[in-house]
Every structure is written in C-alpha cells, then in structure tokens.
Design an enzyme around this catalytic site. Sequence first.
Site, PDB file in Angstrom:
ATOM      1  N   ASP A  54       0.865  -1.178   0.000  1.00  0.00           N
ATOM      2  CA  ASP A  54       0.000   0.000   0.000  1.00  0.00           C
ATOM      3  C   ASP A  54       0.902   1.228   0.000  1.00  0.00           C
ATOM      4  OD1 ASP A  54      -1.678   2.208   0.802  1.00  0.00           O
ATOM      5  OD2 ASP A  54      -3.183   0.689   1.294  1.00  0.00           O
ATOM      6  N   LEU A  55       0.660   2.129  -0.937  1.00  0.00           N
ATOM      7  CA  LEU A  55       1.560   3.269  -1.085  1.00  0.00           C
ATOM      8  C   LEU A  55       1.452   4.293   0.045  1.00  0.00           C
ATOM      9  CD1 LEU A  55       2.326   1.997  -3.742  1.00  0.00           C
ATOM     10  CD2 LEU A  55       2.135   4.217  -4.825  1.00  0.00           C
TER      11      LEU A  55
ATOM     12  N   ALA B  71      -0.962   5.910  -8.385  1.00  0.00           N
ATOM     13  CA  ALA B  71      -1.158   7.282  -7.907  1.00  0.00           C
ATOM     14  C   ALA B  71      -2.582   7.420  -7.367  1.00  0.00           C
ATOM     15  CB  ALA B  71      -0.951   8.287  -9.049  1.00  0.00           C
TER      16      ALA B  71
ATOM     17  N   TRP C  16      -4.210  13.640 -19.951  1.00  0.00           N
ATOM     18  CA  TRP C  16      -5.401  13.112 -20.632  1.00  0.00           C
ATOM     19  C   TRP C  16      -5.106  11.716 -21.207  1.00  0.00           C
ATOM     20  CZ3 TRP C  16      -8.219  17.505 -23.816  1.00  0.00           C
ATOM     21  CH2 TRP C  16      -8.348  18.646 -23.024  1.00  0.00           C
TER      22      TRP C  16
ATOM     23  N   TYR D  94      -4.719  17.748  -6.003  1.00  0.00           N
ATOM     24  CA  TYR D  94      -4.080  16.714  -6.833  1.00  0.00           C
ATOM     25  C   TYR D  94      -2.809  17.267  -7.485  1.00  0.00           C
ATOM     26  CZ  TYR D  94      -3.384  13.629 -10.896  1.00  0.00           C
ATOM     27  OH  TYR D  94      -2.849  12.797 -11.849  1.00  0.00           O
TER      28      TYR D  94
ATOM     29  N   ASP E 236       0.035  17.134 -16.294  1.00  0.00           N
ATOM     30  CA  ASP E 236      -0.143  18.536 -16.705  1.00  0.00           C
ATOM     31  C   ASP E 236      -0.834  19.350 -15.615  1.00  0.00           C
ATOM     32  OD1 ASP E 236      -2.387  16.792 -17.340  1.00  0.00           O
ATOM     33  OD2 ASP E 236      -3.359  18.575 -18.150  1.00  0.00           O
TER      34      ASP E 236
ATOM     35  N   THR F  88      -5.499   9.224  -8.126  1.00  0.00           N
ATOM     36  CA  THR F  88      -5.883   9.956  -9.346  1.00  0.00           C
ATOM     37  C   THR F  88      -7.303  10.533  -9.288  1.00  0.00           C
ATOM     38  OG1 THR F  88      -6.544   7.866 -10.326  1.00  0.00           O
ATOM     39  CG2 THR F  88      -4.331   8.648 -10.859  1.00  0.00           C
TER      40      THR F  88
HETATM   41  N1  LIG Z   1      -5.261   9.143 -16.390  1.00  0.00           N
HETATM   42  C1  LIG Z   1      -4.891  10.353 -16.760  1.00  0.00           C
HETATM   43  O1  LIG Z   1      -5.563  11.021 -17.545  1.00  0.00           O
HETATM   44  C2  LIG Z   1      -3.608  10.943 -16.239  1.00  0.00           C
HETATM   45  C3  LIG Z   1      -3.309  12.271 -16.580  1.00  0.00           C
HETATM   46  C4  LIG Z   1      -2.121  12.817 -16.120  1.00  0.00           C
HETATM   47  C5  LIG Z   1      -1.268  12.077 -15.340  1.00  0.00           C
HETATM   48  N2  LIG Z   1      -1.580  10.797 -14.999  1.00  0.00           N
HETATM   49  C6  LIG Z   1      -0.638  10.042 -14.157  1.00  0.00           C
HETATM   50  O2  LIG Z   1      -0.338   8.806 -14.795  1.00  0.00           O
HETATM   51  C7  LIG Z   1      -0.091   7.826 -13.800  1.00  0.00           C
HETATM   52  C8  LIG Z   1      -0.932   6.583 -14.072  1.00  0.00           C
HETATM   53  O3  LIG Z   1      -2.311   6.950 -14.003  1.00  0.00           O
HETATM   54  P1  LIG Z   1      -3.488   5.960 -14.405  1.00  0.00           P
HETATM   55  O4  LIG Z   1      -4.352   6.678 -15.372  1.00  0.00           O
HETATM   56  O5  LIG Z   1      -2.934   4.633 -14.762  1.00  0.00           O
HETATM   57  O6  LIG Z   1      -4.252   5.879 -13.003  1.00  0.00           O
HETATM   58  P2  LIG Z   1      -5.402   4.878 -12.525  1.00  0.00           P
HETATM   59  O7  LIG Z   1      -5.940   4.126 -13.674  1.00  0.00           O
HETATM   60  O8  LIG Z   1      -6.325   5.684 -11.683  1.00  0.00           O
HETATM   61  O9  LIG Z   1      -4.614   3.850 -11.598  1.00  0.00           O
HETATM   62  C9  LIG Z   1      -4.110   4.227 -10.345  1.00  0.00           C
HETATM   63  C10 LIG Z   1      -3.368   3.057  -9.772  1.00  0.00           C
HETATM   64  O10 LIG Z   1      -2.809   3.454  -8.510  1.00  0.00           O
HETATM   65  C11 LIG Z   1      -3.125   2.465  -7.559  1.00  0.00           C
HETATM   66  N3  LIG Z   1      -3.200   3.019  -6.208  1.00  0.00           N
HETATM   67  C12 LIG Z   1      -3.930   4.083  -5.787  1.00  0.00           C
HETATM   68  N4  LIG Z   1      -3.762   4.250  -4.454  1.00  0.00           N
HETATM   69  C13 LIG Z   1      -2.906   3.267  -4.043  1.00  0.00           C
HETATM   70  C14 LIG Z   1      -2.348   2.912  -2.805  1.00  0.00           C
HETATM   71  N5  LIG Z   1      -2.633   3.586  -1.671  1.00  0.00           N
HETATM   72  N6  LIG Z   1      -1.497   1.864  -2.755  1.00  0.00           N
HETATM   73  C15 LIG Z   1      -1.195   1.161  -3.871  1.00  0.00           C
HETATM   74  N7  LIG Z   1      -1.693   1.442  -5.081  1.00  0.00           N
HETATM   75  C16 LIG Z   1      -2.539   2.489  -5.165  1.00  0.00           C
HETATM   76  C17 LIG Z   1      -4.474   1.916  -7.983  1.00  0.00           C
HETATM   77  O11 LIG Z   1      -4.698   0.686  -7.369  1.00  0.00           O
HETATM   78  P3  LIG Z   1      -6.209   0.189  -6.983  1.00  0.00           P
HETATM   79  O12 LIG Z   1      -6.783  -0.350  -8.268  1.00  0.00           O
HETATM   80  O13 LIG Z   1      -5.974  -0.846  -5.957  1.00  0.00           O
HETATM   81  O14 LIG Z   1      -6.942   1.395  -6.476  1.00  0.00           O
HETATM   82  C18 LIG Z   1      -4.240   1.816  -9.497  1.00  0.00           C
HETATM   83  O15 LIG Z   1      -3.495   0.666  -9.801  1.00  0.00           O
HETATM   84  C19 LIG Z   1      -0.326   8.503 -12.455  1.00  0.00           C
HETATM   85  O16 LIG Z   1       0.900   8.949 -11.947  1.00  0.00           O
HETATM   86  C20 LIG Z   1      -1.192   9.688 -12.802  1.00  0.00           C
HETATM   87  O17 LIG Z   1      -1.026  10.746 -11.866  1.00  0.00           O
HETATM   88  C21 LIG Z   1      -2.732  10.215 -15.438  1.00  0.00           C
END
Ligand SMILES: NC(=O)c1ccc[n+]([C@@H]2O[C@H](COP(=O)([O-])OP(=O)(O)OC[C@H]3O[C@@H](n4cnc5c(N)ncnc54)[C@H](OP(=O)(O)O)[C@@H]3O)[C@@H](O)[C@H]2O)c1
Length: 293
Positions: free
Chosen positions: A37-38, A61, A150, A126, A103, A63
Amino acid sequence: MIPKVLQFGATGQVGQALVAAAGRAVTLTVLSRAEVDLTDAAAIRAAIRAANCDLVWNAAAFTLVDRAEAEPDAAFAVNAAAPAAMAAACAERDLPFVHLSTDSVFNGQTGRPYVETDTAEPISVYGRSKLAGEQGALAHPRTTVLRVSWVFSPYGRNYVSFMLNLGRTREVLQVVADQFGSPTDGEALAGFMVANAARWAAASADDPAFGLFHFANAGETSRYDFARAAIARDPLTRARLEPTTQGAFVEAAARPPRSPLDSSKLAATFGFTPQPWKPAVERVADQLVRNGI
Ligand SMILES: NC(=O)c1ccc[n+]([C@@H]2O[C@H](COP(=O)([O-])OP(=O)(O)OC[C@H]3O[C@@H](n4cnc5c(N)ncnc54)[C@H](OP(=O)(O)O)[C@@H]3O)[C@@H](O)[C@H]2O)c1
C-alpha cells in the site's frame, strides 16, 4: 541483457498497459495495492530493498482529482510521500527510478504548449500533491519523471472508454469545449518505457535520459473534440454531442483551462516522436468498440 523491472501499480490504466507492453523485452515484477500500500512508506522501502531488479517504475497514484480536495492527506501520502520513499530507496541501491506526473502541475494560463522549464503552479490538491511527488522523485539523480496528460488506452478507467459508454446510454451528451490539452496514448507511453528500460538501467546519473520530460501526443484539442473523435467511431452511439463550458459543471477541484504539453525535449533526448493525437484516439476507440467497450 533483459532488464528486470519492479513496478508499483497493477490495476490502473498505465499499470495494465505496461504489463501488456512488457512482453519478453523486460521482466516485470508487479506490486499491487494488496502487496504494497503506497500509504506505507516503510513497506515501499522494504520492497525496493528486497527486489532483484535493475529499475523501478511507478504506475500507481491517487488519481481521483475531485476526491483529493476532501482527502489531501491521502493524496499527498500516495502522490508525494510514496515517490519520495521510492526515490530514496532507489538512491540507496543506486537503482534508476521512473515516475509519472501530470499537466495538472500547471495553472493552465498559457498561450503555447508547456515546456519542462515553465513554472509549475498547481490549482488543485491533486496538482500540488503530484508536484511535490516530482520534487521528491527528482531528489535522486537517476530519476526520470514523465509528465503525461489526458491518458487514454484500451485499459482501465479513462476518458475515451467513459465517453463511448456515455454515448451508448445518453441521448444528449454535454462536453466541455473550453478546456484544452494534449491527450497521451497510454500504449505509446508503455511501449516507450519498455523500450527504454535497458537504457535507464545502464545509464549513469549524468545521462540526459534522467530528469523531467513531457510525454503527450502531438497537437492540442478540447475535451469536446477529444470526445467527438472517439464517439464518431462507434456505430452504436446514440448521443448527440453538445458543447458546454467547464463552468457549467460543479466540480470540487479546479482544472487547468489550457495545459498542452510540448514533448520536444523527449524527442530530442530519446529520438521518440509522439504521433498526432487523433489517429491514436481513433485506434483505441475502434479497439474498444470491437470489444464491446
Ligand atoms: N489518467 C490520466 O488522464 C492521467 C493524466 C495525467 C497524469 N496521470 C498520471 O499517470 C499515472 C498513471 O495513471 P493511471 O491513469 O494509470 O491511473 P489509474 O488508472 O487511476 O490507476 C491508479 C493506480 O494506482 C493504484 N493506487 C492508488 N492508491 C494506491 C495505494 N494507496 N497503494 C497502492 N496502489 C494504489 C491503484 O490501485 P487500486 O486499483 O488498488 O486502487 C491503481 O493501480 C499517475 O501517476 C497519474 O497521476 C494520469
């Protein structure tokens, strides 16, 4: 040598894309929330100390942008303290670390795509938590932070699958037309990370492959045109799209109105040129439609 990578985050969109991209090019050990757990920095450090790996990357993250306003401690634990702990543990073992940011570190008041040297001034919890995470991660000289925006892919919760689903259930779909950015193809991101794992693993701290980079597809679009590009591919869509404004939605967190990312530094350093966003969105929408979304 096939690089051995320790990956935090299994179930998220980018985490799944990385697992799919890994193939035989990298050997992945993936840690889900159930394993580490992070919010537990000691568990993060223990996992990195115990790992048999050449590189660590973080696809996890907090998110939930709106929820972060009400839960800043949780957002900062996962988005700021956790990457700092990862970087510190990597520094102890002289392992390279690759982290993802956003972003949303910018305030969105720009007349041109953001470059890495532009001042970050987040307007949400965030964004502030992710900026703090970048700083903690970059305290280790063998860290690469990729800012993405995005993100869309065939995996997980993302804007393209969300809009396609709404398109099948709504008659009218109001979409924000005054928010602008550059979508990031999650599969291209994952492919890039896998392709460069060996480079990061072998690179010394002064290698230009470390540092802060923007990673987004070429071109800028509005949320409205982004949704339209996806929905136009779905023969089963029922919805008529109507442009609206960000102000029409009551949301807890502020969003940057214009936050496209300029990926020239990435192209110059890695020889990787991100493709235009629209064909990439169409490819993913086609795949989701084929699979029933
Ligand atoms: N999606 C976007 O549009 C976007 C845009 C800009 C930047 N980003 C960045 O890109 C990266 C990847 O994003 P994503 O879209 O893949 O996000 P996502 O689909 O929301 O996935 C988030 C991941 O983080 C895990 N997580 C959250 N809290 C946790 C905790 N306490 N301990 C362990 N794991 C935890 C979640 O696990 P669970 O399934 O167990 O909750 C899930 O595997 C992140 O750094 C995000 O900030 C994303």
